[in-house]
Design a protein around this motif. Structure first.
Motif, PDB file in Angstrom:
ATOM      1  N   LEU A 159      -7.034  -2.059 -10.275  1.00  0.00           N
ATOM      2  CA  LEU A 159      -6.461  -3.287  -9.452  1.00  0.00           C
ATOM      3  C   LEU A 159      -6.314  -4.534 -10.440  1.00  0.00           C
ATOM      4  O   LEU A 159      -7.012  -5.446 -10.474  1.00  0.00           O
ATOM      5  CB  LEU A 159      -7.144  -3.652  -8.345  1.00  0.00           C
ATOM      6  CG  LEU A 159      -7.136  -2.654  -7.407  1.00  0.00           C
ATOM      7  CD1 LEU A 159      -8.085  -2.860  -6.054  1.00  0.00           C
ATOM      8  CD2 LEU A 159      -5.959  -1.964  -6.920  1.00  0.00           C
ATOM      9  N   THR A 160      -5.142  -4.374 -11.551  1.00  0.00           N
ATOM     10  CA  THR A 160      -5.134  -5.153 -12.400  1.00  0.00           C
ATOM     11  C   THR A 160      -3.830  -6.142 -12.501  1.00  0.00           C
ATOM     12  O   THR A 160      -3.857  -7.296 -13.147  1.00  0.00           O
ATOM     13  CB  THR A 160      -5.216  -4.700 -13.803  1.00  0.00           C
ATOM     14  OG1 THR A 160      -4.094  -3.943 -13.889  1.00  0.00           O
ATOM     15  CG2 THR A 160      -6.480  -4.078 -14.157  1.00  0.00           C
ATOM     16  N   ALA A 161      -2.866  -5.823 -11.592  1.00  0.00           N
ATOM     17  CA  ALA A 161      -1.756  -6.633 -11.428  1.00  0.00           C
ATOM     18  C   ALA A 161      -1.694  -7.804 -10.771  1.00  0.00           C
ATOM     19  O   ALA A 161      -2.667  -7.825  -9.807  1.00  0.00           O
ATOM     20  CB  ALA A 161      -0.564  -5.593 -11.020  1.00  0.00           C
ATOM     21  N   GLY A 162      -0.820  -8.582 -10.776  1.00  0.00           N
ATOM     22  CA  GLY A 162      -0.828  -9.764 -10.047  1.00  0.00           C
ATOM     23  C   GLY A 162      -0.086  -9.816  -8.858  1.00  0.00           C
ATOM     24  O   GLY A 162      -0.164 -10.424  -7.988  1.00  0.00           O
ATOM     25  N   HIS A 163       1.019  -8.982  -8.915  1.00  0.00           N
ATOM     26  CA  HIS A 163       2.001  -8.584  -7.574  1.00  0.00           C
ATOM     27  C   HIS A 163       1.267  -7.924  -6.861  1.00  0.00           C
ATOM     28  O   HIS A 163       0.758  -6.639  -6.975  1.00  0.00           O
ATOM     29  CB  HIS A 163       3.391  -8.482  -7.959  1.00  0.00           C
ATOM     30  CG  HIS A 163       4.433  -8.511  -7.078  1.00  0.00           C
ATOM     31  ND1 HIS A 163       4.364  -7.604  -5.843  1.00  0.00           N
ATOM     32  CD2 HIS A 163       5.306  -9.402  -7.007  1.00  0.00           C
ATOM     33  CE1 HIS A 163       5.471  -7.841  -5.286  1.00  0.00           C
ATOM     34  NE2 HIS A 163       6.076  -9.101  -5.746  1.00  0.00           N
ATOM     35  N   PRO A 164       1.377  -8.292  -5.563  1.00  0.00           N
ATOM     36  CA  PRO A 164       0.592  -7.205  -4.276  1.00  0.00           C
ATOM     37  C   PRO A 164       1.327  -5.958  -4.357  1.00  0.00           C
ATOM     38  O   PRO A 164       0.481  -5.066  -4.133  1.00  0.00           O
ATOM     39  CB  PRO A 164       0.795  -8.031  -3.093  1.00  0.00           C
ATOM     40  CG  PRO A 164       1.217  -9.268  -3.477  1.00  0.00           C
ATOM     41  CD  PRO A 164       1.632  -9.556  -4.808  1.00  0.00           C
ATOM     42  N   ARG A 165       2.510  -5.688  -4.317  1.00  0.00           N
ATOM     43  CA  ARG A 165       3.136  -4.459  -4.232  1.00  0.00           C
ATOM     44  C   ARG A 165       2.657  -3.458  -5.565  1.00  0.00           C
ATOM     45  O   ARG A 165       2.381  -2.578  -5.359  1.00  0.00           O
ATOM     46  CB  ARG A 165       4.698  -4.742  -4.365  1.00  0.00           C
ATOM     47  CG  ARG A 165       5.444  -3.214  -4.191  1.00  0.00           C
ATOM     48  CD  ARG A 165       6.828  -3.195  -3.960  1.00  0.00           C
ATOM     49  NE  ARG A 165       7.165  -1.879  -4.037  1.00  0.00           N
ATOM     50  CZ  ARG A 165       8.529  -1.590  -3.165  1.00  0.00           C
ATOM     51  NH1 ARG A 165       9.172  -2.325  -2.782  1.00  0.00           N
ATOM     52  NH2 ARG A 165       8.958  -0.441  -3.199  1.00  0.00           N
ATOM     53  N   GLU A 166       2.596  -4.242  -6.656  1.00  0.00           N
ATOM     54  CA  GLU A 166       2.202  -3.209  -7.715  1.00  0.00           C
ATOM     55  C   GLU A 166       0.620  -2.855  -7.639  1.00  0.00           C
ATOM     56  O   GLU A 166       0.068  -1.888  -7.991  1.00  0.00           O
ATOM     57  CB  GLU A 166       2.295  -4.248  -9.176  1.00  0.00           C
ATOM     58  CG  GLU A 166       2.062  -3.236 -10.530  1.00  0.00           C
ATOM     59  CD  GLU A 166       2.466  -3.873 -11.677  1.00  0.00           C
ATOM     60  OE1 GLU A 166       2.172  -3.221 -12.662  1.00  0.00           O
ATOM     61  OE2 GLU A 166       3.007  -4.856 -11.658  1.00  0.00           O
ATOM     62  N   LEU A 167      -0.328  -3.719  -7.022  1.00  0.00           N
ATOM     63  CA  LEU A 167      -1.415  -3.633  -6.634  1.00  0.00           C
ATOM     64  C   LEU A 167      -1.495  -2.200  -5.758  1.00  0.00           C
ATOM     65  O   LEU A 167      -2.625  -1.467  -5.919  1.00  0.00           O
ATOM     66  CB  LEU A 167      -1.930  -5.017  -6.046  1.00  0.00           C
ATOM     67  CG  LEU A 167      -2.589  -5.805  -7.000  1.00  0.00           C
ATOM     68  CD1 LEU A 167      -2.872  -7.200  -6.175  1.00  0.00           C
ATOM     69  CD2 LEU A 167      -3.726  -5.575  -7.753  1.00  0.00           C
ATOM     70  N   LEU A 168      -0.589  -2.241  -4.876  1.00  0.00           N
ATOM     71  CA  LEU A 168      -0.685  -1.183  -3.913  1.00  0.00           C
ATOM     72  C   LEU A 168      -0.478   0.449  -4.776  1.00  0.00           C
ATOM     73  O   LEU A 168      -1.042   1.506  -4.414  1.00  0.00           O
ATOM     74  CB  LEU A 168       0.312  -1.302  -2.943  1.00  0.00           C
ATOM     75  CG  LEU A 168       0.089  -2.341  -1.802  1.00  0.00           C
ATOM     76  CD1 LEU A 168       1.330  -2.614  -0.803  1.00  0.00           C
ATOM     77  CD2 LEU A 168      -1.022  -1.902  -0.741  1.00  0.00           C
ATOM     78  N   GLU A 169       0.558   0.060  -5.615  1.00  0.00           N
ATOM     79  CA  GLU A 169       0.940   1.133  -6.516  1.00  0.00           C
ATOM     80  C   GLU A 169      -0.403   1.668  -7.270  1.00  0.00           C
ATOM     81  O   GLU A 169      -0.615   2.818  -7.333  1.00  0.00           O
ATOM     82  CB  GLU A 169       2.078   1.003  -7.420  1.00  0.00           C
ATOM     83  CG  GLU A 169       3.322   0.971  -6.562  1.00  0.00           C
ATOM     84  CD  GLU A 169       4.336   0.427  -7.815  1.00  0.00           C
ATOM     85  OE1 GLU A 169       4.188   0.425  -9.012  1.00  0.00           O
ATOM     86  OE2 GLU A 169       5.633  -0.061  -7.338  1.00  0.00           O
ATOM     87  N   GLN A 170      -1.112   0.668  -7.697  1.00  0.00           N
ATOM     88  CA  GLN A 170      -2.167   1.037  -8.523  1.00  0.00           C
ATOM     89  C   GLN A 170      -3.401   1.692  -7.866  1.00  0.00           C
ATOM     90  O   GLN A 170      -3.809   2.642  -8.129  1.00  0.00           O
ATOM     91  CB  GLN A 170      -2.658  -0.214  -9.469  1.00  0.00           C
ATOM     92  CG  GLN A 170      -1.780  -0.858 -10.315  1.00  0.00           C
ATOM     93  CD  GLN A 170      -2.272  -2.209 -10.778  1.00  0.00           C
ATOM     94  OE1 GLN A 170      -2.836  -3.014 -10.274  1.00  0.00           O
ATOM     95  NE2 GLN A 170      -1.539  -2.696 -12.256  1.00  0.00           N
ATOM     96  N   ALA A 171      -3.556   1.253  -6.556  1.00  0.00           N
ATOM     97  CA  ALA A 171      -4.643   1.826  -5.872  1.00  0.00           C
ATOM     98  C   ALA A 171      -4.300   3.353  -5.473  1.00  0.00           C
ATOM     99  O   ALA A 171      -4.930   4.115  -5.532  1.00  0.00           O
ATOM    100  CB  ALA A 171      -4.674   0.950  -4.712  1.00  0.00           C
ATOM    101  N   ALA A 172      -2.852   3.512  -4.862  1.00  0.00           N
ATOM    102  CA  ALA A 172      -2.346   4.708  -4.787  1.00  0.00           C
ATOM    103  C   ALA A 172      -2.495   5.864  -5.659  1.00  0.00           C
ATOM    104  O   ALA A 172      -3.093   6.901  -5.542  1.00  0.00           O
ATOM    105  CB  ALA A 172      -0.917   4.731  -4.194  1.00  0.00           C
ATOM    106  N   PHE A 173      -2.304   5.257  -7.133  1.00  0.00           N
ATOM    107  CA  PHE A 173      -2.075   6.127  -8.102  1.00  0.00           C
ATOM    108  C   PHE A 173      -3.745   6.481  -8.570  1.00  0.00           C
ATOM    109  O   PHE A 173      -3.984   7.571  -9.196  1.00  0.00           O
ATOM    110  CB  PHE A 173      -1.359   5.673  -9.350  1.00  0.00           C
ATOM    111  CG  PHE A 173      -0.036   5.911  -9.647  1.00  0.00           C
ATOM    112  CD1 PHE A 173       0.164   7.086 -10.023  1.00  0.00           C
ATOM    113  CD2 PHE A 173       0.980   5.349  -9.671  1.00  0.00           C
ATOM    114  CE1 PHE A 173       1.673   7.829 -10.092  1.00  0.00           C
ATOM    115  CE2 PHE A 173       2.145   5.391  -9.677  1.00  0.00           C
ATOM    116  CZ  PHE A 173       2.459   6.659 -10.097  1.00  0.00           C
ATOM    117  N   ALA A 174      -4.559   5.547  -8.457  1.00  0.00           N
ATOM    118  CA  ALA A 174      -6.051   5.740  -9.013  1.00  0.00           C
ATOM    119  C   ALA A 174      -6.532   6.928  -7.860  1.00  0.00           C
ATOM    120  O   ALA A 174      -7.339   7.635  -8.658  1.00  0.00           O
ATOM    121  CB  ALA A 174      -6.692   4.457  -8.770  1.00  0.00           C
TER     122      ALA A 174
END
Length: 223
Positions: free
Chosen positions: A95-110
């Motif tokens: 969870l390193t991104a600033g934009h909430p949508r990208e945070l969702l992507e990062q969490a799902a990918f992790a």
């Protein structure tokens, strides 16, 4: 007599070499038992795995397992704790991104990365732990991850005029959705990981994007 060589009576002219057992250090033996236990617990579950089988796979006696872990429960607890820490670190570290949508992507990918790379570990985690400990279940792990997410959601809610006190509820819902989808994908493995992540984010993001500040029920039941 030559060291490490035994004589076969049926053919005295051909020496037969003995297989020497490599002696492990205590740390090496512990790691070996953990690896074997992890594989067996993933394949057979806690109840289906015995100390006898763990010891036999390791080529040691049962007392060695008890010496290192106090029994099957102790070995299982260490395996679960390691996997929970690994998954939690992978999700929170992503969870390193600033934009909430990208945070969702990062969490799902992790989560999907963990399932793909540490399949045995995830199989163990999705089973309810029989070990009496506060951090011994998949539900408690999901709660830990959701706690990391709720801080991010709280800030986003506040910026959009939503009640930040509801962030924990939405964090649990979002993380739970990803986790349950991950359990399904564990065996299905279709569609591809990136496509699964995209669909998860599609549902979560557009759901959040269209949220009402004061959601209402439209059915006949109001309480």
């Amino acid at each position: 007599m030559i060291e490490g060589v035994a004589t076969d009576n049926s053919s005295s002219d051909k020496p037969v070499r003995r297989t020497r057992r490599v002696r492990m250090t205590g740390k090496e033996r512990r790691e070996q038992l953990l690896d074997i236990g992890r594989t067996l617990f993933a394949e057979k579950g806690f109840e289906g795995t015995s100390v006898e089988e763990i010891a036999a796979k390791a080529g040691v006696s049962k007392p060695v397992v008890y010496e290192h872990f106090g029994g099957k429960e102790g070995l299982y607890a260490v395996v679960v704790d390691r996997e929970m820490r690994r998954l939690l670190d992978m999700v929170t570290g992503a969870l390193t991104a600033g934009h909430p949508r990208e945070l969702l992507e990062q969490a799902a990918f992790a989560l999907l990365d963990y399932i793909e790379t540490y399949t045995d570990g995830f199989r163990i985690l999705v089973r309810d732990s029989p070990v009496a400990q506060s951090t011994g279940s998949f539900a408690s792990l999901i709660s830990d991850i959701a706690t990391q997410v709720e801080d991010i959601l709280g800030l986003e809610f506040k910026a959009r005029g939503f009640d930040p006190k509801l962030a924990p509820l939405y964090a649990q819902a979002l993380v739970g959705m990803v986790a349950l989808t991950g359990q399904w994908w564990l065996d299905a493995r279709k569609p591809k990981k990136a496509e699964v992540a995209a669909h998860l984010v599609n549902l979560a993001w557009h759901g959040l994007d269209g949220m009402e500040q004061r959601p209402r029920l439209i059915g006949h039941r109001k309480s």
